[in-house]
Design a protein around this motif. Structure first.
Motif, short mmCIF file in Angstrom:
data_model
loop_
_atom_site.label_atom_id
_atom_site.label_comp_id
_atom_site.label_asym_id
_atom_site.label_seq_id
_atom_site.Cartn_x
_atom_site.Cartn_y
_atom_site.Cartn_z
N UNK A 37 0.79 -1.24 -0.16
CA UNK A 37 0.10 0.10 0.09
C UNK A 37 0.92 1.24 0.12
N UNK A 38 0.43 2.29 -0.70
CA UNK A 38 0.91 3.55 -0.80
C UNK A 38 0.43 4.59 -0.24
N UNK A 43 4.69 6.86 3.03
CA UNK A 43 5.43 5.84 3.16
C UNK A 43 4.59 4.81 2.33
N UNK A 44 5.13 3.62 2.22
CA UNK A 44 4.62 2.29 1.79
C UNK A 44 4.63 1.24 2.80
N UNK A 45 3.78 0.55 2.89
CA UNK A 45 3.59 -0.50 3.67
C UNK A 45 3.63 -1.98 3.06
N UNK A 46 4.03 -2.93 3.45
CA UNK A 46 4.01 -4.45 2.89
C UNK A 46 3.16 -5.15 4.09
N UNK A 47 2.00 -5.76 3.60
CA UNK A 47 1.17 -6.50 4.54
C UNK A 47 1.14 -7.83 4.32
N UNK A 48 1.23 -8.67 5.25
CA UNK A 48 1.24 -10.29 5.03
C UNK A 48 -0.34 -10.34 5.25
N UNK A 49 -1.06 -10.78 4.04
CA UNK A 49 -2.61 -11.15 4.21
C UNK A 49 -2.80 -12.79 3.91
N UNK A 50 -1.94 -13.71 3.89
CA UNK A 50 -2.35 -14.93 3.48
C UNK A 50 -1.93 -15.35 1.90
N UNK A 51 -2.96 -15.86 1.44
CA UNK A 51 -2.75 -16.17 -0.02
C UNK A 51 -2.55 -17.89 -0.14
N UNK A 52 -2.17 -18.15 -1.39
CA UNK A 52 -1.78 -19.52 -1.64
C UNK A 52 -0.45 -19.94 -1.11
N UNK A 53 0.37 -18.83 -0.78
CA UNK A 53 1.96 -19.30 -0.72
C UNK A 53 2.18 -19.30 0.76
N UNK A 54 0.97 -19.61 1.45
CA UNK A 54 1.42 -19.63 3.20
C UNK A 54 0.83 -18.66 3.80
N UNK A 55 1.61 -17.81 4.86
CA UNK A 55 0.90 -16.74 5.62
C UNK A 55 -0.09 -17.63 6.68
N UNK A 67 7.40 -1.17 6.71
CA UNK A 67 7.16 0.12 6.38
C UNK A 67 8.09 0.78 5.64
N UNK A 68 8.07 1.26 4.49
CA UNK A 68 8.92 1.65 3.59
C UNK A 68 9.10 3.27 3.68
#
Length: 131
Positions: A37-38, A43-55, A67-68
């Motif tokens: 998200x921007x 700042x931009x943020x990377x959120x861990x939300x699940x999905x097919x690859x784990x989480x 947080x970038x």
């Protein structure tokens, strides 16, 4: 949706953390386990939300993985490369910043992503700026 009807969608969760308006969101290609998200807060943020690859298996348990920061003005767009290993932020400060991370670090070890390069300029005439 008609009167008294139901929607095919329901809210899976709410992600909070930006200080100003969120202006861009993109899921990481492939597994969809991360969301970038921007914001107008620069700042931009990377959120861990699940999905097919784990989480955690879904957005309801989503959390901020990184947080970038580094832009001088608000971020107007975010984009992932097709492999999901790089993310780019575009800002009202007339710069693009490229960010890279490893899947291991995206899973919460050490904060996640690091800025690799900033590009400044306008149009197609860009020059590399080492931050």
């Amino acid at each position: 949706m008609g009167k008294g009807g139901s929607s095919a969608f329901e809210q899976a969760g709410v992600l909070t953390g930006h200080a100003k308006a969120v202006v861009s969101v993109k899921f990481r290609p492939g597994d969809g386990a991360l969301l970038a998200s921007g914001s107008a807060d620069a700042t931009a943020k990377i959120w861990r939300v699940g999905g097919d690859g784990g989480g955690d298996g879904g957005a309801a348990g989503g959390e901020c993985a990184a947080t970038l920061s580094g832009h001088e003005q608000g971020i107007c767009d975010v984009a992932w490369n097709s492999g999901g290993s790089y993310m780019c932020t575009a800002s009202d400060d007339h710069t693009l910043k490229l960010w890279v991370g490893t899947r291991k670090r995206w899973k919460g070890q050490g904060g996640g992503m690091e800025r690799t390069h900033a590009y400044v300029g306008s149009g197609m005439r860009m020059r590399k700026h080492n931050p």
